[in-house]
Design a protein around this motif. Structure first.
Motif, PDB file in Angstrom:
ATOM      1  N   GLY A   1       0.820  -1.211   0.000  1.00  0.00           N
ATOM      2  CA  GLY A   1       0.000   0.000   0.000  1.00  0.00           C
ATOM      3  C   GLY A   1       0.853   1.260   0.000  1.00  0.00           C
ATOM      4  O   GLY A   1       0.560   2.228  -0.710  1.00  0.00           O
TER       5      GLY A   1
ATOM      6  N   SER B   1       3.901   1.455  -1.166  1.00  0.00           N
ATOM      7  CA  SER B   1       4.500   1.507  -2.502  1.00  0.00           C
ATOM      8  C   SER B   1       3.539   2.124  -3.505  1.00  0.00           C
ATOM      9  O   SER B   1       3.942   2.932  -4.351  1.00  0.00           O
ATOM     10  CB  SER B   1       4.904   0.105  -2.971  1.00  0.00           C
ATOM     11  OG  SER B   1       5.906  -0.418  -2.141  1.00  0.00           O
ATOM     12  N   ASP B   2       2.266   1.760  -3.425  1.00  0.00           N
ATOM     13  CA  ASP B   2       1.264   2.348  -4.325  1.00  0.00           C
ATOM     14  C   ASP B   2       1.184   3.861  -4.133  1.00  0.00           C
ATOM     15  O   ASP B   2       1.083   4.617  -5.106  1.00  0.00           O
ATOM     16  CB  ASP B   2      -0.111   1.723  -4.101  1.00  0.00           C
ATOM     17  CG  ASP B   2      -0.225   0.317  -4.675  1.00  0.00           C
ATOM     18  OD1 ASP B   2       0.671  -0.099  -5.444  1.00  0.00           O
ATOM     19  OD2 ASP B   2      -1.219  -0.359  -4.362  1.00  0.00           O
ATOM     20  N   LYS B   3       1.232   4.314  -2.888  1.00  0.00           N
ATOM     21  CA  LYS B   3       1.198   5.754  -2.624  1.00  0.00           C
ATOM     22  C   LYS B   3       2.434   6.448  -3.211  1.00  0.00           C
ATOM     23  O   LYS B   3       2.332   7.543  -3.769  1.00  0.00           O
ATOM     24  CB  LYS B   3       1.104   6.022  -1.124  1.00  0.00           C
ATOM     25  CG  LYS B   3      -0.246   5.653  -0.541  1.00  0.00           C
ATOM     26  CD  LYS B   3      -0.273   5.864   0.960  1.00  0.00           C
ATOM     27  CE  LYS B   3      -1.625   5.421   1.518  1.00  0.00           C
ATOM     28  NZ  LYS B   3      -1.688   5.555   2.968  1.00  0.00           N
TER      29      LYS B   3
ATOM     30  N   LEU C   1       4.137   5.370  -5.784  1.00  0.00           N
ATOM     31  CA  LEU C   1       3.975   5.342  -7.246  1.00  0.00           C
ATOM     32  C   LEU C   1       3.001   6.414  -7.719  1.00  0.00           C
ATOM     33  O   LEU C   1       3.216   7.036  -8.768  1.00  0.00           O
ATOM     34  CB  LEU C   1       3.503   3.962  -7.700  1.00  0.00           C
ATOM     35  CG  LEU C   1       4.535   2.847  -7.586  1.00  0.00           C
ATOM     36  CD1 LEU C   1       3.896   1.493  -7.822  1.00  0.00           C
ATOM     37  CD2 LEU C   1       5.681   3.074  -8.549  1.00  0.00           C
TER      38      LEU C   1
ATOM     39  N   TYR D   1      -2.028   7.361 -12.548  1.00  0.00           N
ATOM     40  CA  TYR D   1      -2.000   5.927 -12.234  1.00  0.00           C
ATOM     41  C   TYR D   1      -1.077   5.129 -13.153  1.00  0.00           C
ATOM     42  O   TYR D   1      -1.098   3.904 -13.137  1.00  0.00           O
ATOM     43  CB  TYR D   1      -3.416   5.355 -12.295  1.00  0.00           C
ATOM     44  CG  TYR D   1      -4.322   5.970 -11.252  1.00  0.00           C
ATOM     45  CD1 TYR D   1      -4.300   5.515  -9.945  1.00  0.00           C
ATOM     46  CD2 TYR D   1      -5.163   7.033 -11.565  1.00  0.00           C
ATOM     47  CE1 TYR D   1      -5.099   6.097  -8.971  1.00  0.00           C
ATOM     48  CE2 TYR D   1      -5.965   7.616 -10.597  1.00  0.00           C
ATOM     49  CZ  TYR D   1      -5.930   7.140  -9.306  1.00  0.00           C
ATOM     50  OH  TYR D   1      -6.721   7.719  -8.349  1.00  0.00           O
TER      51      TYR D   1
ATOM     52  N   VAL E   1       1.194   2.760 -11.086  1.00  0.00           N
ATOM     53  CA  VAL E   1       0.405   1.825 -10.283  1.00  0.00           C
ATOM     54  C   VAL E   1      -0.156   0.721 -11.175  1.00  0.00           C
ATOM     55  O   VAL E   1      -0.097  -0.463 -10.830  1.00  0.00           O
ATOM     56  CB  VAL E   1      -0.725   2.561  -9.525  1.00  0.00           C
ATOM     57  CG1 VAL E   1      -1.669   1.572  -8.859  1.00  0.00           C
ATOM     58  CG2 VAL E   1      -0.144   3.509  -8.492  1.00  0.00           C
ATOM     59  N   ARG E   2      -0.698   1.104 -12.327  1.00  0.00           N
ATOM     60  CA  ARG E   2      -1.268   0.095 -13.243  1.00  0.00           C
ATOM     61  C   ARG E   2      -0.214  -0.893 -13.722  1.00  0.00           C
ATOM     62  O   ARG E   2      -0.524  -2.034 -14.022  1.00  0.00           O
ATOM     63  CB  ARG E   2      -1.926   0.776 -14.440  1.00  0.00           C
ATOM     64  CG  ARG E   2      -3.276   1.385 -14.126  1.00  0.00           C
ATOM     65  CD  ARG E   2      -4.040   1.745 -15.392  1.00  0.00           C
ATOM     66  NE  ARG E   2      -3.314   2.657 -16.248  1.00  0.00           N
ATOM     67  CZ  ARG E   2      -3.430   3.987 -16.225  1.00  0.00           C
ATOM     68  NH1 ARG E   2      -4.253   4.556 -15.371  1.00  0.00           N
ATOM     69  NH2 ARG E   2      -2.734   4.732 -17.043  1.00  0.00           N
TER      70      ARG E   2
ATOM     71  N   SER F   1       2.296  -2.003 -11.994  1.00  0.00           N
ATOM     72  CA  SER F   1       2.947  -2.717 -10.887  1.00  0.00           C
ATOM     73  C   SER F   1       2.000  -3.692 -10.196  1.00  0.00           C
ATOM     74  O   SER F   1       2.237  -4.075  -9.055  1.00  0.00           O
ATOM     75  CB  SER F   1       3.503  -1.717  -9.868  1.00  0.00           C
ATOM     76  OG  SER F   1       2.443  -1.045  -9.222  1.00  0.00           O
ATOM     77  N   ARG F   2       0.944  -4.096 -10.859  1.00  0.00           N
ATOM     78  CA  ARG F   2       0.033  -5.089 -10.274  1.00  0.00           C
ATOM     79  C   ARG F   2       0.709  -6.458 -10.311  1.00  0.00           C
ATOM     80  O   ARG F   2       1.537  -6.732 -11.168  1.00  0.00           O
ATOM     81  CB  ARG F   2      -1.297  -5.145 -11.019  1.00  0.00           C
ATOM     82  CG  ARG F   2      -2.080  -3.822 -11.040  1.00  0.00           C
ATOM     83  CD  ARG F   2      -2.352  -3.215  -9.674  1.00  0.00           C
ATOM     84  NE  ARG F   2      -1.187  -2.508  -9.140  1.00  0.00           N
ATOM     85  CZ  ARG F   2      -0.996  -2.188  -7.875  1.00  0.00           C
ATOM     86  NH1 ARG F   2      -1.874  -2.475  -6.975  1.00  0.00           N
ATOM     87  NH2 ARG F   2       0.097  -1.569  -7.471  1.00  0.00           N
TER      88      ARG F   2
END
Length: 133
Positions: free
Chosen positions: A48, A50-52, A54, A77, A80-81, A83-84
């Protein structure tokens, strides 16, 4: 040290490449009861974070144009998109404090817990304790 990755189904490509996580026996070692659950929750929180980071990176690459509007380099995004389903490693390491030899209490760099190296991947997030090093 202890390493673990994401918990994946057996048919996930990451399992074939990295293998499944090997967990200590919590039943046979009551002192580590909840170890697996705690680590998986911690790993989820780090993903989470890491997403922030990114999202912030994506936002930082978009600038306001002085003539009006925005110069959009990438969308918010974008990272983020991409790095799923990450390959991530949660690595628990402990380096004992070194005994200082110099007047300032340091060892002049003679003793290090980990020598010079390069981490792989997109982010390395370190949790520092109060001891330092």
């Amino acid at each position: 040290g202890f390493d673990c990755g994401l918990e994946c189904d057996d048919d996930d490509a990451r399992v074939a490449f990295f293998g499944k996580n090997l967990w200590p026996d919590e039943r046979g070692n009551p002192s580590i009861h909840g170890f697996r659950t705690t680590l998986m929750e911690y790993q989820s929180e780090l993903i989470g974070l890491s997403d922030k980071l990114l999202l912030a990176l994506g936002e930082s690459l978009n600038n306001e144009n002085p003539n009006g509007g925005e110069d959009v380099v990438v969308g918010k995004y974008f990272f983020v998109r991409r790095s799923r389903n990450p390959m991530c490693t949660l690595r628990l390491l402990h380096y004992p404090p070194s005994e200082g030899n110099d007047d300032d209490g340091t060892d002049g760099g003679a003793s290090r817990g980990c020598g010079a190296h390069t981490d792989y991947g997109l982010f390395t997030i370190l949790q520092q304790d109060s001891i330092g090093g």
